[in-house]
Design a protein around this motif. Structure first.
Motif, PDB file in Angstrom:
ATOM      1  N   VAL A 127      31.396  -5.354  10.454  1.00  0.00           N
ATOM      2  CA  VAL A 127      30.496  -6.263   9.734  1.00  0.00           C
ATOM      3  C   VAL A 127      31.283  -7.148   8.780  1.00  0.00           C
ATOM      4  O   VAL A 127      31.046  -8.362   8.698  1.00  0.00           O
ATOM      5  N   THR A 136      27.398  -1.956   4.064  1.00  0.00           N
ATOM      6  CA  THR A 136      26.924  -1.530   5.379  1.00  0.00           C
ATOM      7  C   THR A 136      27.553  -0.198   5.774  1.00  0.00           C
ATOM      8  O   THR A 136      26.885   0.687   6.312  1.00  0.00           O
ATOM      9  N   GLY A 158      20.636  -4.385   6.927  1.00  0.00           N
ATOM     10  CA  GLY A 158      20.218  -5.557   7.700  1.00  0.00           C
ATOM     11  C   GLY A 158      19.483  -6.574   6.845  1.00  0.00           C
ATOM     12  O   GLY A 158      19.695  -7.789   6.976  1.00  0.00           O
ATOM     13  N   TYR A 168      24.456  -8.552  12.929  1.00  0.00           N
ATOM     14  CA  TYR A 168      23.734  -7.308  12.657  1.00  0.00           C
ATOM     15  C   TYR A 168      23.250  -6.662  13.947  1.00  0.00           C
ATOM     16  O   TYR A 168      23.403  -5.451  14.142  1.00  0.00           O
TER      17      TYR A 168
END
Length: 358
Positions: A230, A249, A264, A286
């Motif tokens: 991410v 995350t 998210g 995502y």
């Protein structure tokens, strides 16, 4: 004195409540004791929920350390105590190094992240107000309060930053003590059981420990993969504060289902703050991360640990989060895994006894 006088006639005597030799009285007494014990156990668990959860957290952390010790033992055949010291020192060095190298930068990004998220939420509420989908008097604070209310009471130990730090320290200390001499505490618990049940207890605890080690190893792997992917992908797409979002995350990946939803939302809100194209790119990142995690990481972990149904885990997270706060939410997955192993082992032993009796 007349015959048949009710004051003088002697009929058959019945046992009173103090006569424990009667089978009926004994059976009712055992039932009363059993139900009283159940009620007292529930009350004690409720009032002692915080220390019990800290102990469970310490056990989970001890199994994580034990997994590192066993892994290190495959390449470095030295005493267990030395391997445990190496693992503990490596963990401390990693945490201190991370805080020193990235602490200042991430602290500034965290403050900016809060501002961006609140601004994006205000814009979203304005859009809903303009279309009549939300009452005009509903603000961010009211909605946040209603949302957090769904999690019920938050434990007092985790209500402040100081409480969270002290709870984390207690979990680490308990985990270190258990990891140093796991057999000592295992034998202590087995000592309170009948001799005929101790072998079964040892087999069950060994299976629980193996399950927790594999579950936590898979969880750490998923956290590292999600956080790193991410952070890099959001940086390429151009999302602001990508390193911080990657770290958040990864940390939130410790909470299955709920952690993915929260991360998210943060990714999408920050992505759209930089423009529509960046927001769409954030959504793609995502979805790609969650798809990779769902089809690669999770099945790989499930094959080597306990295959837990997502709905079961989510339901237990909501229940334990509502009852015991964030600590119950974080430990819901390991608790469900241990309970499932216990029930499966009980069922297996019952089946073996039934076959032996038949």
């Amino acid at each position: 004195m007349k015959q048949g006088d009710p004051n003088t006639a002697k009929g058959p005597e019945e046992p009173g409540p103090s006569d424990f030799s009667d089978p009926l009285t004994g059976r009712e007494l055992r039932r009363a004791i059993a139900w009283t014990a159940v009620v007292l156990t529930v009350v004690l668990v409720w009032y002692l929920s915080e220390p019990l959860l800290l102990i469970v957290g310490g056990i989970v952390f001890a199994q994580m350390l034990d997994g590192g010790v066993r892994l290190l033992g495959k390449v470095l055949p030295i005493r267990r105590s030395l391997r445990l010291a190496i693992v503990a020192v490596l963990v401390v060095i990693f945490l201190i190094g991370f805080l020193v190298l990235a602490g200042t930068q991430l602290a500034g990004q965290a403050q900016a992240l809060q501002t961006v998220v609140m601004l994006q939420v205000q814009r979203g509420l304005g859009w809903l107000h303009a279309r009549g989908l939300l009452p005009q008097d509903a603000g961010v604070g009211q909605i946040a309060q209603q949302f957090m209310g769904s999690f019920g009471k938050v434990t007092a130990a985790l209500g402040t930053a100081l409480g969270a730090l002290s709870s984390l320290v207690m979990i680490v200390v308990i985990g270190l003590f258990i990891a140093m001499e796991p057999r000592l505490y295992e034998r202590g618990l087995a000592w309170m059981l009948p001799m005929t049940k101790r072998d079964e207890f040892y087999r069950t605890t060994e299976l629980m420990g193996r399950t927790l080690r594999r579950l936590m190893a898979g969880r750490l792997l998923g956290m590292a993969v999600e956080g790193l992917f991410v952070g890099i992908a959001l940086s390429i797409v151009g999302v602001p504060m990508a390193p911080l979002l990657g770290i958040l995350t990864g940390l939130l990946a410790f909470l299955p289902n709920i952690g993915a939803i929260v991360s998210g939302i943060l990714i999408v809100l920050v992505g759209f703050s930089a423009g529509s194209s960046t927001g769409i790119g954030a959504i793609i990142v995502y979805v790609a991360v969650q798809t990779f995690d769902g089809y690669v990481i999770v099945p790989m972990v499930a094959r080597r640990s306990v295959d837990l149904a997502p709905a079961l885990v989510l339901g237990c997270q909501l229940l334990l989060g509502a009852l015991f706060g964030i600590l119950g939410l974080a430990l819901a997955d390991p608790i469900v895994a241990m309970v499932k192993v216990l029930l499966e082992k009980k069922s297996e032993i019952g089946a073996e006894e039934a076959r032996a009796a038949g």
